[in-house]
Design a protein around this motif. Structure first.
Motif, PDB file in Angstrom:
ATOM      1  N   UNK A   1      34.642  63.337   6.268  1.00  0.00           N
ATOM      2  CA  UNK A   1      35.034  63.580   5.878  1.00  0.00           C
ATOM      3  C   UNK A   1      36.049  62.518   4.630  1.00  0.00           C
ATOM      4  N   UNK A   2      36.155  61.493   4.292  1.00  0.00           N
ATOM      5  CA  UNK A   2      37.373  60.313   2.902  1.00  0.00           C
ATOM      6  C   UNK A   2      37.113  60.668   1.640  1.00  0.00           C
ATOM      7  N   UNK A   3      38.587  60.725   1.335  1.00  0.00           N
ATOM      8  CA  UNK A   3      38.655  60.455  -0.440  1.00  0.00           C
ATOM      9  C   UNK A   3      38.260  58.762  -0.794  1.00  0.00           C
ATOM     10  N   UNK A   4      38.173  59.291  -2.006  1.00  0.00           N
ATOM     11  CA  UNK A   4      37.417  57.715  -2.655  1.00  0.00           C
ATOM     12  C   UNK A   4      38.792  57.224  -3.677  1.00  0.00           C
ATOM     13  N   UNK A   5      38.811  56.359  -3.020  1.00  0.00           N
ATOM     14  CA  UNK A   5      40.052  55.264  -3.819  1.00  0.00           C
ATOM     15  C   UNK A   5      39.674  55.277  -4.946  1.00  0.00           C
ATOM     16  N   UNK A   6      40.634  54.792  -6.441  1.00  0.00           N
ATOM     17  CA  UNK A   6      40.347  54.610  -7.200  1.00  0.00           C
ATOM     18  C   UNK A   6      39.660  55.224  -8.391  1.00  0.00           C
ATOM     19  N   UNK A   7      39.383  54.869  -8.852  1.00  0.00           N
ATOM     20  CA  UNK A   7      38.450  55.980 -10.138  1.00  0.00           C
ATOM     21  C   UNK A   7      37.269  57.431  -9.703  1.00  0.00           C
TER      22      UNK A   7
ATOM     23  N   UNK B   1      28.232  62.142  -0.994  1.00  0.00           N
ATOM     24  CA  UNK B   1      29.201  61.903  -2.240  1.00  0.00           C
ATOM     25  C   UNK B   1      28.817  63.623  -2.791  1.00  0.00           C
ATOM     26  N   UNK B   2      30.475  64.109  -2.235  1.00  0.00           N
ATOM     27  CA  UNK B   2      29.370  65.783  -1.941  1.00  0.00           C
ATOM     28  C   UNK B   2      31.740  66.326  -2.836  1.00  0.00           C
ATOM     29  N   UNK B   3      31.019  67.591  -3.053  1.00  0.00           N
ATOM     30  CA  UNK B   3      32.669  68.005  -3.812  1.00  0.00           C
ATOM     31  C   UNK B   3      33.335  68.126  -2.861  1.00  0.00           C
TER      32      UNK B   3
ATOM     33  N   UNK C   1      35.558  64.540  -5.419  1.00  0.00           N
ATOM     34  CA  UNK C   1      34.030  63.969  -4.556  1.00  0.00           C
ATOM     35  C   UNK C   1      35.204  63.716  -3.704  1.00  0.00           C
ATOM     36  N   UNK C   2      34.000  64.010  -2.876  1.00  0.00           N
ATOM     37  CA  UNK C   2      34.710  63.365  -1.348  1.00  0.00           C
ATOM     38  C   UNK C   2      33.245  62.186  -0.830  1.00  0.00           C
ATOM     39  N   UNK C   3      33.460  61.243   0.441  1.00  0.00           N
ATOM     40  CA  UNK C   3      32.800  60.623   0.889  1.00  0.00           C
ATOM     41  C   UNK C   3      32.256  61.696   2.256  1.00  0.00           C
ATOM     42  N   UNK C   4      30.688  61.709   2.688  1.00  0.00           N
ATOM     43  CA  UNK C   4      30.999  62.482   4.061  1.00  0.00           C
ATOM     44  C   UNK C   4      30.133  61.159   4.530  1.00  0.00           C
ATOM     45  N   UNK C   5      30.863  61.177   5.911  1.00  0.00           N
ATOM     46  CA  UNK C   5      29.953  59.534   6.516  1.00  0.00           C
ATOM     47  C   UNK C   5      29.792  60.089   8.198  1.00  0.00           C
ATOM     48  N   UNK C   6      28.581  59.621   8.442  1.00  0.00           N
ATOM     49  CA  UNK C   6      29.043  59.618   9.570  1.00  0.00           C
ATOM     50  C   UNK C   6      30.053  59.403  10.733  1.00  0.00           C
TER      51      UNK C   6
END
Length: 301
Positions: A256-262, A241-243, A165-170
């Protein structure tokens, strides 16, 4: 008329010489002579005028030559079509896919399949997971690209791609400068997500992941397809939160940014009826497996 007799007649008619015709057919001359005689008896007409010096076609023989050539060509074409069908090289294939898959596995698979099987008519449909499962179960779809889990009688499921999962942010968002973002940073953010009806399992997993990070997500908008979600993120209406494959949807104003941790691993799989595998479906699945092995066999983290 037997196919073999017509082949023998055409060889003699084109060569106008029994010896050369026999050599062309890879048989001796006496059996060839008997075959022509048999054909003439069956038709009740003389097809050839034979002397010691030459062989000529009769009027009936000239007519039969043209018809025999046509019949042999049709037979050869029909035989080849049957063989191509058995090899999965012709026919019609109906394939469904979720919207995210068009940004990951589907393009490479479709390109490889259409290049390898140009005589197959491939029909592609962007469908929700429940619609794909029903379509495959009822025989209206041959293969579907879905996020599991799904279940059903005779349904086979094979993993094609596993991604995070990734985070899409403006682009101007305060978190855009981070290489990785802890999920807890989204506690007070407006989230834009797909409706639960699209994929209940993944939706609930995302909710659970947020809760395990200490907050309940504030979902302010639900949208579909995922291209629409990205569009809403690009104008600053929230984060999502998107693939990871959605990174391939290049949209100005979105980072697009990676999620740190779990994090979650999102599985894209194919689903098909294991009891109704037509040759063309087997051929498509073989291409899916080959492309997956070459490109998507490892979890991309």
């Amino acid at each position: 008329m037997e196919h073999r007799l017509l082949q023998s007649f055409v060889a003699v008619a084109e060569e106008l010489h029994f010896g050369r015709a026999a050599k062309r057919l890879n048989i001796s001359q006496p059996p060839l002579t008997k075959q022509i005689q048999r054909l003439e008896r069956e038709l009740g007409v003389a097809l050839l005028e034979r002397t010691k010096r030459k062989v000529e076609l009769t009027a009936a023989g000239s007519v039969l030559l043209e018809e025999a050539r046509s019949l042999l060509q049709q037979t050869e074409a029909a035989t080849e079509l049957v063989r191509k069908t058995e090899r999965g090289e012709t026919g019609h294939l109906s394939v469904g896919f979720i919207d995210a898959a068009i940004y990951s596995v589907v393009p490479a698979i479709v390109e490889r399949f259409t290049r390898s099987y140009p005589d197959v008519t491939l029909e592609l449909s962007d469908l929700r997971i429940p619609d794909q499962v029903r379509g495959v179960s009822e025989g209206r779809l041959d293969v579907g690209f879905i996020h599991p889990p799904v279940s059903g009688k005779h349904l086979a499921i094979e993993t094609v791609l596993v991604e995070p999962l990734m985070i899409a942010v403006p682009q101007q968002h305060r978190l855009a400068s981070h290489a990785e973002i802890p999920l807890a940073e989204l506690a007070n953010e407006a989230l834009i997500q797909f409706p639960r009806s699209i994929n209940a399992t993944l939706y609930d997993q995302i909710i659970g992941l947020c809760q395990s990070s200490g907050f309940s997500p504030r979902i302010v908008r639900e949208a579909t397809p995922k291209q629409t979600i990205i569009g809403l993120v690009s104008v600053g209406l929230g984060v999502s939160l998107l693939p990871k494959c959605l990174e391939n949807l290049k949209r100005d104003g979105v980072i697009y940014r990676a999620i740190s941790g779990s994090n979650l691993s999102i599985d894209t799989s194919i689903v098909y009826r294991s009891d109704r595998l037509r040759p063309v479906t087997r051929a498509f699945i073989d291409v899916v497996r080959a492309v997956a092995r070459e490109n998507y066999c490892k979890v991309d983290r």
